[in-house]
Design a protein around this motif. Structure first.
Motif, PDB file in Angstrom:
ATOM      1  N   HIS A 106     -12.983   5.369   4.862  1.00 59.38           N
ATOM      2  CA  HIS A 106     -12.465   4.424   3.866  1.00 59.38           C
ATOM      3  C   HIS A 106     -13.599   3.945   2.961  1.00 59.38           C
ATOM      4  O   HIS A 106     -14.688   3.609   3.428  1.00 59.38           O
ATOM      5  CB  HIS A 106     -11.830   3.241   4.595  1.00 59.38           C
TER       6      HIS A 106
ATOM      7  N   ARG B  79       0.839  -1.202   0.000  1.00 61.59           N
ATOM      8  CA  ARG B  79       0.000   0.000   0.000  1.00 61.59           C
ATOM      9  C   ARG B  79       0.876   1.255   0.000  1.00 61.59           C
ATOM     10  O   ARG B  79       0.593   2.227  -0.710  1.00 61.59           O
ATOM     11  CB  ARG B  79      -0.923   0.014   1.219  1.00 61.59           C
TER      12      ARG B  79
ATOM     13  N   LEU C 134      -5.538  -3.766   4.418  1.00 61.92           N
ATOM     14  CA  LEU C 134      -6.251  -2.644   3.809  1.00 61.92           C
ATOM     15  C   LEU C 134      -6.381  -2.899   2.318  1.00 61.92           C
ATOM     16  O   LEU C 134      -5.390  -3.104   1.628  1.00 61.92           O
ATOM     17  CB  LEU C 134      -5.468  -1.350   4.062  1.00 61.92           C
TER      18      LEU C 134
ATOM     19  N   THR D 161      -6.141   3.965  -1.631  1.00 63.40           N
ATOM     20  CA  THR D 161      -6.519   4.635  -0.390  1.00 63.40           C
ATOM     21  C   THR D 161      -5.479   5.633   0.097  1.00 63.40           C
ATOM     22  O   THR D 161      -5.809   6.753   0.506  1.00 63.40           O
ATOM     23  CB  THR D 161      -6.787   3.579   0.696  1.00 63.40           C
TER      24      THR D 161
ATOM     25  N   ALA E 274     -16.339  -3.222   9.124  1.00 59.91           N
ATOM     26  CA  ALA E 274     -15.008  -3.674   9.520  1.00 59.91           C
ATOM     27  C   ALA E 274     -15.003  -5.196   9.628  1.00 59.91           C
ATOM     28  O   ALA E 274     -15.574  -5.760  10.566  1.00 59.91           O
ATOM     29  CB  ALA E 274     -14.606  -3.034  10.835  1.00 59.91           C
TER      30      ALA E 274
ATOM     31  N   HIS F 195      -9.574  -6.821   9.940  1.00 60.05           N
ATOM     32  CA  HIS F 195      -8.835  -6.852  11.184  1.00 60.05           C
ATOM     33  C   HIS F 195      -8.376  -8.284  11.425  1.00 60.05           C
ATOM     34  O   HIS F 195      -9.189  -9.199  11.511  1.00 60.05           O
ATOM     35  CB  HIS F 195      -9.711  -6.374  12.339  1.00 60.05           C
TER      36      HIS F 195
ATOM     37  N   SER G 293      -8.831   2.440  11.486  1.00 60.26           N
ATOM     38  CA  SER G 293      -8.197   1.389  10.682  1.00 60.26           C
ATOM     39  C   SER G 293      -6.739   1.143  11.062  1.00 60.26           C
ATOM     40  O   SER G 293      -6.143   0.164  10.606  1.00 60.26           O
ATOM     41  CB  SER G 293      -8.263   1.775   9.206  1.00 60.26           C
TER      42      SER G 293
ATOM     43  N   ASP H 197     -12.512  -2.144   1.428  1.00 54.95           N
ATOM     44  CA  ASP H 197     -12.627  -3.105   2.523  1.00 54.95           C
ATOM     45  C   ASP H 197     -11.403  -3.034   3.431  1.00 54.95           C
ATOM     46  O   ASP H 197     -10.330  -2.572   3.040  1.00 54.95           O
ATOM     47  CB  ASP H 197     -12.790  -4.526   1.986  1.00 54.95           C
ATOM     48  N   TRP H 198     -11.604  -3.518   4.647  1.00 55.70           N
ATOM     49  CA  TRP H 198     -10.545  -3.541   5.660  1.00 55.70           C
ATOM     50  C   TRP H 198     -10.791  -4.752   6.547  1.00 55.70           C
ATOM     51  O   TRP H 198     -11.920  -5.012   6.961  1.00 55.70           O
ATOM     52  CB  TRP H 198     -10.588  -2.259   6.485  1.00 55.70           C
TER      53      TRP H 198
ATOM     54  N   ALA I  89      -3.444  -5.687  10.151  1.00 52.82           N
ATOM     55  CA  ALA I  89      -4.698  -5.522   9.410  1.00 52.82           C
ATOM     56  C   ALA I  89      -4.383  -5.556   7.927  1.00 52.82           C
ATOM     57  O   ALA I  89      -3.236  -5.380   7.509  1.00 52.82           O
ATOM     58  CB  ALA I  89      -5.382  -4.208   9.789  1.00 52.82           C
TER      59      ALA I  89
END
Length: 238
Positions: free
Chosen positions: A214, A45, A113, A120, A145, A220, A176, A217-218, A111
């Protein structure tokens, strides 16, 4: 106002206690989700956002992280060794001399991202305005989330100004772990163990904190159950 942010940090020094037994012999940032480590996904990212200089702080099983990233040569990666985990604020403070520029990214290492319509971190760079901001947080609706079941972290007004949940039982947005921080917010901060929450609170108090919601999708991935949810998510995409 887009700013040329070229440094970023991935927080990778935690003990991974909630991810046991998987972290008894493997540091959490090196745990793979759909075949790629979480730390590599965070660095991916950063790279696509134009970051050329990345820092990882390491402590628990740090020699494994060091060995792994010797083999990644597509960006300049430096390590900040901690004798013991310094929490988020202390970890960034110790690595501060390695982070160039007036502002830099910080990403949690536990996580995943995934981009929305626009990458993002580029979207965050475009939103960042050093004249008005010391902190820019990436939030997402708690209900979106994946792998998260907590009460939420922040509220957000129509001016993109966040506030902590405080005494409320729930908040509509979860943090996030992705952020842009102004370098000078660490001036005169203590050495040792402390949380980035202090930076956020100061910026909120001064009216210099903002947040983006955001649009992708994210996931955890802090527990074995969260890892299973993430693997299922990627399996459905295949």
């Amino acid at each position: 106002m887009s700013e040329h942010i070229t440094s970023g940090m991935v927080l990778a020094a935690g003990l991974g206690t909630r991810m046991r037994p998987l972290t008894l012999h493997t540091p959490k940032p090196l745990i793979k989700v759909a075949g790629r480590t979480m730390a590599d996904r965070a660095l991916d990212r950063l790279k696509e956002a134009g970051v050329t200089h990345a820092v990882l702080n390491i402590s628990y099983l740090g020699e494994q992280i060091a060995a792994h990233f010797k083999n990644r040569t597509d960006m300049n990666i430096q390590l900040s060794n901690e004798d013991e985990p310094l929490e988020t604020g202390g970890g960034v403070q110790k690595a501060l001399s390695l982070l160039k520029g007036t502002a830099f990214f910080v990403l949690n290492g536990d996580a995943v991202l995934l981009n929305g319509p626009t990458p993002t971190l580029r979207r965050m760079k475009d939103f960042w305005n050093a004249a008005d901001m010391d902190v820019l947080l990436l939030l997402l609706p708690s209900a979106k989330a994946i792998g998260y079941s907590g009460p939420g972290d922040f509220t957000l007004d129509n001016r993109s100004i966040p506030a902590f949940r405080e005494e409320c039982k729930t908040a509509p947005y979860v943090f996030s772990g992705v952020q842009i921080l102004a370098h000078n917010t660490f001036d005169n901060r203590p050495r040792g163990k402390w949380s980035l929450r202090e930076i956020y609170q100061d910026a909120i108090t001064k009216g210099r904190a903002r947040a983006l919601v955001h649009d992708g999708d994210w996931l955890h991935v802090g527990t074995p159950e969260g890892l299973e949810v993430a693997e299922d998510y990627f399996a459905k995409l295949a």
